[in-house]
Design a protein around this motif. Structure first.
Motif, PDB file in Angstrom:
ATOM      1  N   TYR A  88       0.883  -0.882   0.191  1.00 40.55           N
ATOM      2  CA  TYR A  88       0.422   0.073  -0.774  1.00 40.55           C
ATOM      3  C   TYR A  88       1.592   1.216   0.084  1.00 40.55           C
ATOM      4  O   TYR A  88       2.272   1.301   0.247  1.00 40.55           O
ATOM      5  N   GLY A  89       0.495   2.566  -0.277  1.00 38.89           N
ATOM      6  CA  GLY A  89       1.384   3.782  -0.030  1.00 38.89           C
ATOM      7  C   GLY A  89       1.169   3.904   1.368  1.00 38.89           C
ATOM      8  O   GLY A  89       0.289   3.456   2.154  1.00 38.89           O
ATOM      9  N   THR A  90       2.039   4.962   1.585  1.00 40.99           N
ATOM     10  CA  THR A  90       1.527   4.864   3.629  1.00 40.99           C
ATOM     11  C   THR A  90       1.003   6.526   2.960  1.00 40.99           C
ATOM     12  O   THR A  90       1.100   6.853   5.025  1.00 40.99           O
ATOM     13  N   LEU A  91       0.694   7.440   2.442  1.00 37.10           N
ATOM     14  CA  LEU A  91       0.086   8.555   3.397  1.00 37.10           C
ATOM     15  C   LEU A  91      -1.201   8.345   4.330  1.00 37.10           C
ATOM     16  O   LEU A  91      -1.492   9.185   4.750  1.00 37.10           O
ATOM     17  N   PRO A  92      -2.196   7.277   4.117  1.00 38.05           N
ATOM     18  CA  PRO A  92      -3.165   7.381   4.577  1.00 38.05           C
ATOM     19  C   PRO A  92      -3.023   6.849   6.499  1.00 38.05           C
ATOM     20  O   PRO A  92      -3.464   7.457   7.147  1.00 38.05           O
ATOM     21  N   THR A 172     -10.437   4.172   0.312  1.00 39.74           N
ATOM     22  CA  THR A 172     -11.346   5.483   0.184  1.00 39.74           C
ATOM     23  C   THR A 172     -10.517   6.724  -0.338  1.00 39.74           C
ATOM     24  O   THR A 172     -10.970   8.230  -0.743  1.00 39.74           O
ATOM     25  N   PHE A 173      -9.493   6.777   0.590  1.00 44.48           N
ATOM     26  CA  PHE A 173      -8.846   7.472   0.167  1.00 44.48           C
ATOM     27  C   PHE A 173      -7.965   7.887  -1.185  1.00 44.48           C
ATOM     28  O   PHE A 173      -8.090   9.115  -1.671  1.00 44.48           O
ATOM     29  N   LEU A 174      -7.730   6.766  -1.438  1.00 43.65           N
ATOM     30  CA  LEU A 174      -7.737   6.968  -2.629  1.00 43.65           C
ATOM     31  C   LEU A 174      -9.051   7.422  -3.881  1.00 43.65           C
ATOM     32  O   LEU A 174      -8.244   8.317  -5.379  1.00 43.65           O
ATOM     33  N   VAL A 175      -9.616   6.876  -4.116  1.00 42.54           N
ATOM     34  CA  VAL A 175     -10.981   7.401  -4.785  1.00 42.54           C
ATOM     35  C   VAL A 175     -11.166   8.926  -4.384  1.00 42.54           C
ATOM     36  O   VAL A 175     -11.123  10.145  -5.628  1.00 42.54           O
ATOM     37  N   ALA A 211      -0.347  12.530  -4.575  1.00 37.61           N
ATOM     38  CA  ALA A 211      -1.237  11.983  -3.578  1.00 37.61           C
ATOM     39  C   ALA A 211      -1.775  10.913  -3.283  1.00 37.61           C
ATOM     40  O   ALA A 211      -1.962   9.645  -2.265  1.00 37.61           O
ATOM     41  N   ALA A 212      -3.131  10.371  -4.662  1.00 28.60           N
ATOM     42  CA  ALA A 212      -3.947   9.747  -4.933  1.00 28.60           C
ATOM     43  C   ALA A 212      -2.907   8.037  -4.971  1.00 28.60           C
ATOM     44  O   ALA A 212      -2.587   7.299  -4.460  1.00 28.60           O
ATOM     45  N   MET A 213      -1.368   8.339  -5.673  1.00 35.82           N
ATOM     46  CA  MET A 213      -0.804   6.484  -5.811  1.00 35.82           C
ATOM     47  C   MET A 213       0.372   6.271  -4.798  1.00 35.82           C
ATOM     48  O   MET A 213       0.817   5.960  -4.635  1.00 35.82           O
ATOM     49  N   ALA A 214      -0.280   7.409  -3.512  1.00 38.91           N
ATOM     50  CA  ALA A 214       0.961   7.723  -2.397  1.00 38.91           C
ATOM     51  C   ALA A 214      -0.215   6.845  -1.466  1.00 38.91           C
ATOM     52  O   ALA A 214       0.511   6.077  -1.129  1.00 38.91           O
ATOM     53  N   CYS A 215      -1.458   6.906  -1.934  1.00 39.51           N
ATOM     54  CA  CYS A 215      -2.446   6.280  -0.829  1.00 39.51           C
ATOM     55  C   CYS A 215      -2.272   4.493  -1.624  1.00 39.51           C
ATOM     56  O   CYS A 215      -2.094   3.301  -1.107  1.00 39.51           O
ATOM     57  N   LYS A 216      -2.172   4.359  -2.912  1.00 37.03           N
ATOM     58  CA  LYS A 216      -2.136   2.825  -3.852  1.00 37.03           C
ATOM     59  C   LYS A 216      -1.592   3.208  -5.192  1.00 37.03           C
ATOM     60  O   LYS A 216      -2.347   4.004  -6.134  1.00 37.03           O
ATOM     61  N   PHE A 249       4.819  19.049 -18.128  1.00 38.04           N
ATOM     62  CA  PHE A 249       5.911  19.657 -17.563  1.00 38.04           C
ATOM     63  C   PHE A 249       6.298  19.795 -15.855  1.00 38.04           C
ATOM     64  O   PHE A 249       6.375  18.396 -14.958  1.00 38.04           O
ATOM     65  N   PHE A 250       5.093  20.713 -15.505  1.00 39.82           N
ATOM     66  CA  PHE A 250       4.929  20.878 -14.311  1.00 39.82           C
ATOM     67  C   PHE A 250       3.848  19.597 -13.327  1.00 39.82           C
ATOM     68  O   PHE A 250       3.929  20.481 -11.705  1.00 39.82           O
ATOM     69  N   PHE A 251       2.706  19.666 -14.182  1.00 37.50           N
ATOM     70  CA  PHE A 251       1.909  18.299 -13.947  1.00 37.50           C
ATOM     71  C   PHE A 251       3.014  17.392 -13.763  1.00 37.50           C
ATOM     72  O   PHE A 251       2.775  16.894 -12.248  1.00 37.50           O
ATOM     73  N   LEU A 252       3.636  16.744 -13.933  1.00 40.49           N
ATOM     74  CA  LEU A 252       5.210  15.821 -13.499  1.00 40.49           C
ATOM     75  C   LEU A 252       5.531  15.957 -12.476  1.00 40.49           C
ATOM     76  O   LEU A 252       5.625  14.956 -11.681  1.00 40.49           O
ATOM     77  N   VAL A 253       6.255  17.063 -12.281  1.00 38.91           N
ATOM     78  CA  VAL A 253       7.208  17.747 -11.092  1.00 38.91           C
ATOM     79  C   VAL A 253       5.863  17.735 -10.000  1.00 38.91           C
ATOM     80  O   VAL A 253       6.862  17.133  -9.400  1.00 38.91           O
ATOM     81  N   PHE A 254       4.828  18.457  -9.884  1.00 37.72           N
ATOM     82  CA  PHE A 254       3.676  18.231  -8.610  1.00 37.72           C
ATOM     83  C   PHE A 254       4.088  16.700  -8.635  1.00 37.72           C
ATOM     84  O   PHE A 254       3.705  16.397  -7.148  1.00 37.72           O
ATOM     85  N   LEU A 255       3.697  15.590  -9.409  1.00 36.18           N
ATOM     86  CA  LEU A 255       3.278  14.627  -9.273  1.00 36.18           C
ATOM     87  C   LEU A 255       3.993  13.644  -8.242  1.00 36.18           C
ATOM     88  O   LEU A 255       3.981  13.559  -7.399  1.00 36.18           O
ATOM     89  N   VAL A 256       5.820  14.660  -8.796  1.00 41.16           N
ATOM     90  CA  VAL A 256       6.636  12.901  -8.767  1.00 41.16           C
ATOM     91  C   VAL A 256       6.731  13.545  -6.813  1.00 41.16           C
ATOM     92  O   VAL A 256       6.889  13.217  -5.870  1.00 41.16           O
ATOM     93  N   ALA A 257       6.555  15.325  -6.967  1.00 44.75           N
ATOM     94  CA  ALA A 257       7.239  15.828  -5.530  1.00 44.75           C
ATOM     95  C   ALA A 257       5.933  15.405  -4.807  1.00 44.75           C
ATOM     96  O   ALA A 257       6.650  14.849  -3.474  1.00 44.75           O
ATOM     97  N   VAL A 258       4.634  15.411  -4.511  1.00 47.86           N
ATOM     98  CA  VAL A 258       3.273  15.177  -3.565  1.00 47.86           C
ATOM     99  C   VAL A 258       4.192  13.321  -3.075  1.00 47.86           C
ATOM    100  O   VAL A 258       3.670  12.711  -2.142  1.00 47.86           O
ATOM    101  N   LEU A 259       4.354  12.556  -4.080  1.00 52.27           N
ATOM    102  CA  LEU A 259       4.743  10.700  -4.725  1.00 52.27           C
ATOM    103  C   LEU A 259       5.068  11.344  -3.143  1.00 52.27           C
ATOM    104  O   LEU A 259       5.237  10.712  -2.594  1.00 52.27           O
ATOM    105  N   ARG A 260       7.388  11.724  -3.458  1.00 52.94           N
ATOM    106  CA  ARG A 260       7.746  11.431  -2.864  1.00 52.94           C
ATOM    107  C   ARG A 260       7.571  11.802  -1.665  1.00 52.94           C
ATOM    108  O   ARG A 260       8.155  11.421  -0.436  1.00 52.94           O
ATOM    109  N   VAL A 261       6.795  13.204  -1.124  1.00 54.28           N
ATOM    110  CA  VAL A 261       6.682  13.764   0.311  1.00 54.28           C
ATOM    111  C   VAL A 261       5.704  12.845   0.797  1.00 54.28           C
ATOM    112  O   VAL A 261       5.191  12.457   1.787  1.00 54.28           O
ATOM    113  N   GLY A 262       4.671  12.348   0.348  1.00 56.05           N
ATOM    114  CA  GLY A 262       3.423  11.484   0.755  1.00 56.05           C
ATOM    115  C   GLY A 262       4.150  10.218   1.054  1.00 56.05           C
ATOM    116  O   GLY A 262       3.314   9.851   2.145  1.00 56.05           O
ATOM    117  N   ASP A 263       5.108   9.624   0.733  1.00 58.33           N
ATOM    118  CA  ASP A 263       5.128   7.867   0.488  1.00 58.33           C
ATOM    119  C   ASP A 263       6.775   8.032   0.135  1.00 58.33           C
ATOM    120  O   ASP A 263       7.096   7.112  -0.681  1.00 58.33           O
TER     121      ASP A 263
END
Length: 602
Positions: A88-92, A172-175, A211-216, A249-263
């Protein structure tokens, strides 16, 4: 806009009546998701939730952000706390653990309750973002003013989201995060603004999807729709290759950044900077996939053998997760929307004005992308070996939207004739399955009720034969302790063999009672006589009371509708295993009545 006396009419604002209705529907959603949220009465009867609670109890808050982000030493990483297997992702967990510590509820008996409350809140937030999405569609296609509220109501009463919100799991966090990400791209696609606004929406969509990917990691599925909508939006705005590329590019940057922090646990500590996926996490995912290989012989996978692709998953949605009334409305809305993708459609006060246009984002391209993705995902997931009902959970906001569309089409057949009476009738019909389902949260959990019966009726020192891969009874209660009995497990899921049956017979000879704590075993093994001929015969004779045991108690909590002295009970035994075995399993207790006699040839 707001009409005379607060009437809700098409426009950007919802009006004061609309605001009140919105608040009421969100409160309804949250209330349904928190009714008896301690449904197992403190006994941790959901295995996935139990595992997350155990992991959460061993995690510790980091002293600093740097310590938290370090995958090799973070006290919030399961890999650093003795759990080598965690998919699982650890954000929840991070969010729930932090709240539990700050509020003084960081104990094994309370952490899961904090998680359930957080899950209910997250799913209520999903309902809110669904409402925002439906507002966009209402303005884009000039739909009825009631459309977003009806969609919100349908999601609020949807049974599977209600059930999953009673569990501290990551789904539910993923959704929630997936739906929020879809809102951001829908907002950009359907109401395009300036370039700065497009940049902000791209960053928001990427961050929330991270953040969703940091859930699952299965957030990649709705992520595909997000990607397609983004690309189509940039093309529709004619932003050009370089500007569109910059936004992406900014979309991917924020995706990876939040995923890195979230999990952080998804990333490999051997590399600096640590943006390389962790080998251990990848190996965990591969191991999970191996469980779907029937040659591995993983008991929870056996229930999926010989299930009809597509149809069984559809049955789970129509009959159980969404209910027949809502599913019929959703089917009508889906087919109608599919037909309308070649037209511009206007529905207001029963008036429809079709106009043929090209399928672009200036027309119905957004709707078409949603339709294609929803159909493709359903077919993909429902044709795999394991298609658990919760795997389709992030389809439910879209199902609610389609159901609202179907209901609005139905209402439009009789414009301006007893409109609110017809709406009330539709609401009543759609609510029937929810009303029936909520009955399972009345009274004791079936395993608690069965435990009380055991303490009251089974003498101390008795031998209880029970099935492995299931929770043993009795549970520890004020009425007694499981230590007062001797519990012997029967390996029902082992491959049929002479040795297995001899072991079963030896156990049954010693046993005074045979306790079946759910349908997990017999519902699967009786359906697979070519794999389990001996067990299929055993269960057939057990329920016929022909193996030396008689049924003395049965505990059920079926969905039901009660009107006065009338009671309509809905037997949901044919549903998928996970729909019943956690919050309302069927418990059957057999008592030895004579000589143990296994079926002939056993």
């Amino acid at each position: 806009m707001e009409g005379k006396g607060g009437e809700i009419i098409p426009g950007r604002a919802v009006g004061w009546r609309g605001a009140l209705l919105l608040v009421f529907l969100l409160l309804l959603a949250f209330t349904l998701r928190t009714v008896d949220y301690n449904w197992d009465q403190g006994h941790h009867l959901h295995p996935d939730e139990r595992f997350l609670t155990m992991v959460g109890m061993d995690l510790e808050l980091a002293d600093s952000l740097g310590a938290y982000l370090d995958p090799g030493s973070s006290p919030m990483s399961p890999y650093n706390r003795g759990y080598d297997f965690f998919v699982y992702g650890t954000l929840p967990l991070v969010m729930v653990k932090t709240v539990a510590v700050l509020t003084g509820h960081d104990s094994y008996g309370e952490l899961n309750l904090v998680g359930r409350a957080a899950a209910a809140l997250a799913d209520t937030a999903t309902a809110f973002f669904l409402f925002l999405i439906l507002l966009l569609f209402r303005r884009r296609y000039t739909l009825w003013p009631t459309f977003p509220y009806l969609g919100l109501f349908i999601y609020a009463i949807a049974v599977l989201p209600i059930q999953q919100s009673h569990f501290f799991t990551v789904d539910t966090f993923l959704v929630f995060f997936s739906t929020a990400s879809l809102w951001a791209v829908f907002r950009g696609a359907m109401e395009p603004g300036g370039r700065f606004g497009a940049l902000l929406l791209s960053c928001l969509a990427g961050g929330v999807l991270g953040a969703a990917m940091a859930c699952k990691v299965t957030a990649l599925y709705p992520g595909m729709l997000v990607f397609c909508l983004l690309i189509a939006t940039y093309r529709a705005r004619r932003t050009g290759f370089w500007l569109g590329g910059l936004f992406f590019f900014f979309f991917l940057v924020f995706l990876v950044a939040v995923l890195r922090v979230g999990d952080p646990h998804m990333f490999d500590p051997r590399y600096t900077p640590t943006l390389v996926p962790a080998v251990q996490f990848y190996e965990n995912l591969v191991e999970v996939q191996r469980w779907s290989d029937l040659t591995v012989w993983f008991p929870p996978t056996l229930q999926w053998i010989s299930r009809t692709p597509v149809l069984f998953a559809l049955q789970g949605i129509v009959f159980w997760g969404f209910g027949i009334p809502c599913s019929l409305a959703a089917a009508g809305g889906f087919l109608w929307a599919l037909w309308q993708t070649g037209e511009r459609f206007v529905i207001y006060r029963g008036i429809r004005l079709p106009r043929r246009i090209r399928l672009t984002l200036e027309g119905n391209g957004v709707l078409l992308l949603v339709l294609v993705w929803a159909a493709a995902f359903f077919v993909w997931q429902s044709t795999r070996l394991t298609h658990i009902m919760r795997y389709f959970l992030f389809l439910y906001p879209l199902l609610a939207a389609f159901a609202a569309l179907g209901c609005e089409w139905f209402l439009g057949l009789w414009p301006d004739r007893l409109e609110w009476l017809r709406i009330a009738a539709i609401v009543a019909v759609l609510s029937l399955w929810t009303i029936a389902f909520m009955h399972i949260y009345k009274g004791d959990h079936t395993r608690v009720a069965a435990s009380k019966w055991i303490y009251d009726n089974v003498p101390e020192g008795s031998v209880l034969a029970e099935e492995h891969w299931d929770d043993a009874l009795p549970l520890p209660l004020a009425e007694g302790s499981p230590g007062a009995y001797r519990i012997e497990q029967i390996p029902i899921f082992d491959r049929d063999s002479r040795r297995k049956m001899e072991t079963m017979k030896e156990t049954l000879l010693e046993a005074d009672y045979y306790v079946v704590t759910s349908s997990r075993g017999y519902a699967t093994l009786r359906r697979l006589p070519w794999l389990y001929p001996k067990m299929a015969a055993f269960y057939r004779h057990l329920f016929a009371e022909e193996v030396g045991f008689e049924r003395v108690a049965t505990f059920t909590s079926y969905p039901r509708i009660e009107i006065g002295d009338l009671s309509l009970v809905i037997d949901d035994d044919p549903s998928e295993e996970s729909f019943t075995v956690f919050d309302h399993p069927k418990v059957i207790i057999f008592r030895k009545k004579g000589k143990v006699a296994l079926p002939q040839g056993q």
